[in-house]
Design a protein around this motif. Sequence first.
Motif, PDB file in Angstrom:
ATOM      1  N   LYS A  47       1.548 -11.098  -7.235  1.00 41.26           N
ATOM      2  CA  LYS A  47       2.100 -10.996  -8.355  1.00 41.26           C
ATOM      3  C   LYS A  47       3.108  -9.970  -8.544  1.00 41.26           C
ATOM      4  O   LYS A  47       4.016 -10.332  -9.539  1.00 41.26           O
ATOM      5  N   GLY A  48       3.022  -8.873  -8.290  1.00 40.35           N
ATOM      6  CA  GLY A  48       3.996  -7.801  -8.226  1.00 40.35           C
ATOM      7  C   GLY A  48       5.338  -8.293  -7.786  1.00 40.35           C
ATOM      8  O   GLY A  48       6.303  -7.817  -8.232  1.00 40.35           O
ATOM      9  N   ARG A  49       5.345  -8.838  -6.527  1.00 34.65           N
ATOM     10  CA  ARG A  49       6.516  -9.382  -5.940  1.00 34.65           C
ATOM     11  C   ARG A  49       7.329 -10.382  -6.768  1.00 34.65           C
ATOM     12  O   ARG A  49       8.445 -10.512  -6.864  1.00 34.65           O
ATOM     13  N   ASP A  50       6.434 -11.439  -7.356  1.00 35.06           N
ATOM     14  CA  ASP A  50       6.973 -12.377  -8.199  1.00 35.06           C
ATOM     15  C   ASP A  50       7.702 -11.546  -9.628  1.00 35.06           C
ATOM     16  O   ASP A  50       8.883 -11.957  -9.805  1.00 35.06           O
ATOM     17  N   ALA A  51       7.043 -10.712  -9.913  1.00 41.24           N
ATOM     18  CA  ALA A  51       7.578  -9.900 -11.116  1.00 41.24           C
ATOM     19  C   ALA A  51       8.884  -9.055 -10.756  1.00 41.24           C
ATOM     20  O   ALA A  51       9.645  -9.067 -11.741  1.00 41.24           O
ATOM     21  N   PHE A  52       8.946  -8.708  -9.651  1.00 39.85           N
ATOM     22  CA  PHE A  52      10.103  -7.758  -9.358  1.00 39.85           C
ATOM     23  C   PHE A  52      11.419  -8.939  -8.928  1.00 39.85           C
ATOM     24  O   PHE A  52      12.377  -8.681  -9.266  1.00 39.85           O
ATOM     25  N   ALA A  53      10.928 -10.095  -8.435  1.00 36.20           N
ATOM     26  CA  ALA A  53      12.071 -10.974  -8.182  1.00 36.20           C
ATOM     27  C   ALA A  53      12.521 -11.577  -9.358  1.00 36.20           C
ATOM     28  O   ALA A  53      13.638 -12.047  -9.629  1.00 36.20           O
ATOM     29  N   ALA A  65      11.306  -3.611   0.507  1.00 37.04           N
ATOM     30  CA  ALA A  65      10.862  -3.820   1.771  1.00 37.04           C
ATOM     31  C   ALA A  65       9.934  -5.218   2.077  1.00 37.04           C
ATOM     32  O   ALA A  65       9.462  -5.306   0.713  1.00 37.04           O
ATOM     33  N   PRO A  66       9.870  -5.773   3.093  1.00 35.40           N
ATOM     34  CA  PRO A  66       8.823  -7.006   3.027  1.00 35.40           C
ATOM     35  C   PRO A  66       7.351  -6.399   2.491  1.00 35.40           C
ATOM     36  O   PRO A  66       6.440  -7.377   1.853  1.00 35.40           O
ATOM     37  N   ALA A  67       6.714  -5.284   2.832  1.00 34.97           N
ATOM     38  CA  ALA A  67       5.551  -5.080   2.557  1.00 34.97           C
ATOM     39  C   ALA A  67       5.253  -4.054   1.422  1.00 34.97           C
ATOM     40  O   ALA A  67       4.279  -4.058   0.672  1.00 34.97           O
ATOM     41  N   THR A  68       6.305  -3.334   1.037  1.00 29.40           N
ATOM     42  CA  THR A  68       6.006  -2.369   0.065  1.00 29.40           C
ATOM     43  C   THR A  68       7.641  -1.913  -0.424  1.00 29.40           C
ATOM     44  O   THR A  68       8.578  -2.377  -0.018  1.00 29.40           O
ATOM     45  N   PHE A  69       7.500  -1.286  -1.695  1.00 30.75           N
ATOM     46  CA  PHE A  69       8.652  -0.680  -2.250  1.00 30.75           C
ATOM     47  C   PHE A  69       9.097   0.629  -1.341  1.00 30.75           C
ATOM     48  O   PHE A  69       8.054   1.514  -1.189  1.00 30.75           O
ATOM     49  N   GLY A  92       5.670   9.125   3.071  1.00 31.40           N
ATOM     50  CA  GLY A  92       5.622   9.146   4.525  1.00 31.40           C
ATOM     51  C   GLY A  92       6.445  10.203   5.355  1.00 31.40           C
ATOM     52  O   GLY A  92       7.577  10.115   5.052  1.00 31.40           O
ATOM     53  N   ALA A  93       5.649  11.149   5.753  1.00 29.16           N
ATOM     54  CA  ALA A  93       6.448  12.344   6.318  1.00 29.16           C
ATOM     55  C   ALA A  93       7.415  11.910   7.707  1.00 29.16           C
ATOM     56  O   ALA A  93       8.593  12.593   7.659  1.00 29.16           O
ATOM     57  N   ASP A  94       7.065  10.901   8.185  1.00 25.81           N
ATOM     58  CA  ASP A  94       8.155  10.752   9.483  1.00 25.81           C
ATOM     59  C   ASP A  94       9.337  10.116   9.034  1.00 25.81           C
ATOM     60  O   ASP A  94      10.395  10.345   9.462  1.00 25.81           O
ATOM     61  N   CYS A  95       9.184   9.157   8.020  1.00 23.17           N
ATOM     62  CA  CYS A  95      10.590   8.506   7.446  1.00 23.17           C
ATOM     63  C   CYS A  95      11.120   9.027   6.209  1.00 23.17           C
ATOM     64  O   CYS A  95      12.288   8.767   5.878  1.00 23.17           O
ATOM     65  N   ARG A  96      10.477  10.137   5.877  1.00 23.68           N
ATOM     66  CA  ARG A  96      10.884  10.952   4.638  1.00 23.68           C
ATOM     67  C   ARG A  96      11.246   9.983   3.508  1.00 23.68           C
ATOM     68  O   ARG A  96      12.236  10.199   2.967  1.00 23.68           O
ATOM     69  N   LEU A  97      10.218   9.093   3.273  1.00 21.10           N
ATOM     70  CA  LEU A  97      10.305   8.526   1.964  1.00 21.10           C
ATOM     71  C   LEU A  97       9.069   8.145   1.315  1.00 21.10           C
ATOM     72  O   LEU A  97       7.759   8.259   2.034  1.00 21.10           O
ATOM     73  N   TRP A  98       8.813   7.496  -0.003  1.00 24.10           N
ATOM     74  CA  TRP A  98       7.997   7.108  -0.548  1.00 24.10           C
ATOM     75  C   TRP A  98       7.613   5.704  -0.578  1.00 24.10           C
ATOM     76  O   TRP A  98       8.604   5.147  -0.393  1.00 24.10           O
ATOM     77  N   THR A  99       6.329   4.972  -0.404  1.00 24.01           N
ATOM     78  CA  THR A  99       6.226   3.677  -0.215  1.00 24.01           C
ATOM     79  C   THR A  99       5.264   3.335  -1.710  1.00 24.01           C
ATOM     80  O   THR A  99       4.333   4.090  -1.898  1.00 24.01           O
ATOM     81  N   VAL A 100       5.453   2.285  -2.276  1.00 20.56           N
ATOM     82  CA  VAL A 100       4.878   1.997  -3.419  1.00 20.56           C
ATOM     83  C   VAL A 100       4.428   0.466  -3.272  1.00 20.56           C
ATOM     84  O   VAL A 100       5.251  -0.264  -3.063  1.00 20.56           O
ATOM     85  N   PRO A 101       3.069  -0.011  -3.177  1.00 22.26           N
ATOM     86  CA  PRO A 101       2.934  -1.296  -2.822  1.00 22.26           C
ATOM     87  C   PRO A 101       3.402  -2.139  -4.104  1.00 22.26           C
ATOM     88  O   PRO A 101       3.522  -1.772  -5.061  1.00 22.26           O
ATOM     89  N   TYR A 102       3.781  -3.443  -3.854  1.00 23.02           N
ATOM     90  CA  TYR A 102       3.986  -4.353  -4.924  1.00 23.02           C
ATOM     91  C   TYR A 102       2.932  -4.794  -6.278  1.00 23.02           C
ATOM     92  O   TYR A 102       3.433  -4.751  -7.149  1.00 23.02           O
TER      93      TYR A 102
END
Length: 268
Positions: A47-53, A65-69, A92-102
């Motif tokens: 539902k969130g992915r469709d709203a973003f599209a 990204a495919p799995a998350t923002f 994510g400390a390794d990649c130095r970014l935040w992830t948020v699910p759709y």
Amino acid sequence: MRREAFPRARWSDRLNAWFLPGRTAERRIGRWLAAMEREADVFANEKGRDAFAFDPIESRYLEAAPATFQIRTPYSRTVIDEIREIPHARWGADCRLWTVPYRSFEELRQRWPAIEAAAQRSEPEARRARRAAIKGTEEGENLGWFGKRFTPDMRADALLFRSGDRRLVAFDPAWIPLRLALRFHGIGRARVARSLFFYLQRRLRAKGPVASLKAMVFAGVESAAMVYDEQPIVDHFRRVDEDRVMGAMKISGDERIYFFELERVDGP
């Protein structure tokens, strides 16, 4: 409760509810609830992915990204505080970014204007511009300029100067010849200017607040502004963080914009 998932489930008239007999009933219900939650998450993500599209957020700080923002910004305490309020956001400390699910897209959309604005303020170019703006106030600081003071009734002391170590004096800008001050703005660095300014302090003192606070549009954004009573001057403010605001002084008839920064203090 689904009968196909729990064929041994029984109805209790005494409890007026379904119950599941057996010693492992609690674990089986827990596994079933976890499975239902995963199924609901899949649906919510779709539902969130469709709203973003349908209505995407376009920003250089956000990647779908495919799995998350994925959110990558310059360091900003405001950005951190805003993203932490979004459900299921992770750092994510390794990649130095935040992830948020759709599935959290609506919450992300609501907070994105504040996130992007804070990220833009934290860019190196923006920081350098603020430092340059602060340097631009040196003439006033050489004369003892302290800042501005706001009152609860939406009035303000537009020009607040130091008088001694602990005393602040409000000046009335109506007494300042504006055109002359703009033409010779660099004279504040001179010792003779400081001596003359000290001599004129008593005449320049204000009898009360000399400006009003109101909401105005500047550069396409509505924000707080301070309108001088007796001079064609408006100070437009943008919040930097909890204790700082950036100011842009606009004078009618003058194309230039004079920037300054204010920091909240408890006293002189």
